[in-house]
Scaffold this active site. Sequence first.
Site, mmCIF file in Angstrom:
data_model
loop_
_atom_site.group_PDB
_atom_site.id
_atom_site.type_symbol
_atom_site.label_atom_id
_atom_site.label_comp_id
_atom_site.label_asym_id
_atom_site.label_seq_id
_atom_site.Cartn_x
_atom_site.Cartn_y
_atom_site.Cartn_z
ATOM 1 N N ARG A 150 0.190 1.562 10.791
ATOM 2 C CA ARG A 150 0.095 0.579 9.718
ATOM 3 C C ARG A 150 -0.481 -0.729 10.264
ATOM 4 N NH1 ARG A 150 5.135 3.153 9.395
ATOM 5 N NH2 ARG A 150 5.480 4.301 7.452
ATOM 6 N N LYS A 174 8.855 1.093 10.505
ATOM 7 C CA LYS A 174 9.757 0.601 9.458
ATOM 8 C C LYS A 174 11.206 0.898 9.821
ATOM 9 C CE LYS A 174 6.786 0.852 5.342
ATOM 10 N NZ LYS A 174 6.637 1.473 4.018
ATOM 11 N N HIS A 245 -4.264 0.120 3.994
ATOM 12 C CA HIS A 245 -3.910 1.462 4.466
ATOM 13 C C HIS A 245 -5.099 2.428 4.517
ATOM 14 C CE1 HIS A 245 0.151 0.801 5.249
ATOM 15 N NE2 HIS A 245 0.747 1.555 4.357
ATOM 16 N N ARG A 248 -5.525 4.196 7.763
ATOM 17 C CA ARG A 248 -4.386 5.105 7.936
ATOM 18 C C ARG A 248 -4.584 6.364 7.084
ATOM 19 N NH1 ARG A 248 1.073 5.190 9.383
ATOM 20 N NH2 ARG A 248 2.596 5.835 7.815
ATOM 21 N N HIS A 271 6.350 9.171 8.978
ATOM 22 C CA HIS A 271 6.964 9.384 7.676
ATOM 23 C C HIS A 271 8.348 10.006 7.851
ATOM 24 C CE1 HIS A 271 2.905 9.524 5.308
ATOM 25 N NE2 HIS A 271 3.379 8.296 5.433
ATOM 26 N N TYR A 280 -1.497 13.811 1.011
ATOM 27 C CA TYR A 280 -2.812 13.978 1.604
ATOM 28 C C TYR A 280 -3.388 15.375 1.366
ATOM 29 C CZ TYR A 280 -1.846 9.573 3.904
ATOM 30 O OH TYR A 280 -1.554 8.256 4.145
#
Length: 299
Positions: A150, A174, A245, A248, A271, A280
Amino acid sequence: MSKLFNNYTHSYMTYLQIEKNSSVHTVNNYRDDLEHFFMFMNEQQVQELADVTHQTARLYLTTLHEKKMARATASRRISALRGFYRFLMREQIVGENPFLLVHRPKGTKKLPSFFYEEEMKELFEAADGDDDLSVRNRALLELLYGTGIRVSECAALSIADLDLHLGVVLVHGKGGKERYVPFGSFASEAVEAYLQKSRPVLMHNGEHQKLFVNFRGAPITTGGIRYILNGLIKKASLSGSIHPHMLRHSFATHLLNNGADMRTVQELLGHASLSSTQMYTHVTKEHLQKTYRNHHPRA
């Protein structure tokens, strides 16, 4: 908003930051969500947090709908209030959670925007140059695309997080989660050139250890990275502006298009859930369909 509500909000924000490891962005959004609901309570003449019922919560959701608020924003507001009341119950301030059975609006899922491989080549060509800022920009672009991290994670990197010999970077993700992400020879060479040639000049004898710096030598910000990337877009004559993003998304899409398995991509992206990575697959299916229509003689 009363002083008492201010105290509750402050306590909840502290809880999010310390116990939940929420990002600054999440905390600020949730603070706005609570203030919005407190204004609604005032309009409805609901004096105490314990006086909010399930019917009040449903009326609030109806109000959001009538104001034509984006579904994603309305969903976040309900989520913020559900978490807030869960916190209030834990602190024995209220006896029930009126938002527990309120269904969050389902947002329409948008396919992630990404660059085609030909567009990525144009971006890299736009980053070519021998001056210090161009060398930095090339390293920044190579690392973002080469790792899929990110923009916020990139801005937070320190020199010590890089291992150029092994070709891995320690990413602080995160919620305080960390992961190691590999990168290839292109990113390694670009970053090494930046560290040896450009960063010492841009630092102006500064002493901090953040990896990427701006032209004044200060640590680069997420806004600064977006500014650099948008400059490269214009230089490459690509249409539109870059979403934070997009590199990414391009990283993940190109990996899947070239045969990478979903679990590996999930781990590389950091994730928590495989469902976040599965979006995706829709992009790669669209890519396959487009290729089929363009090249099959009876498509």
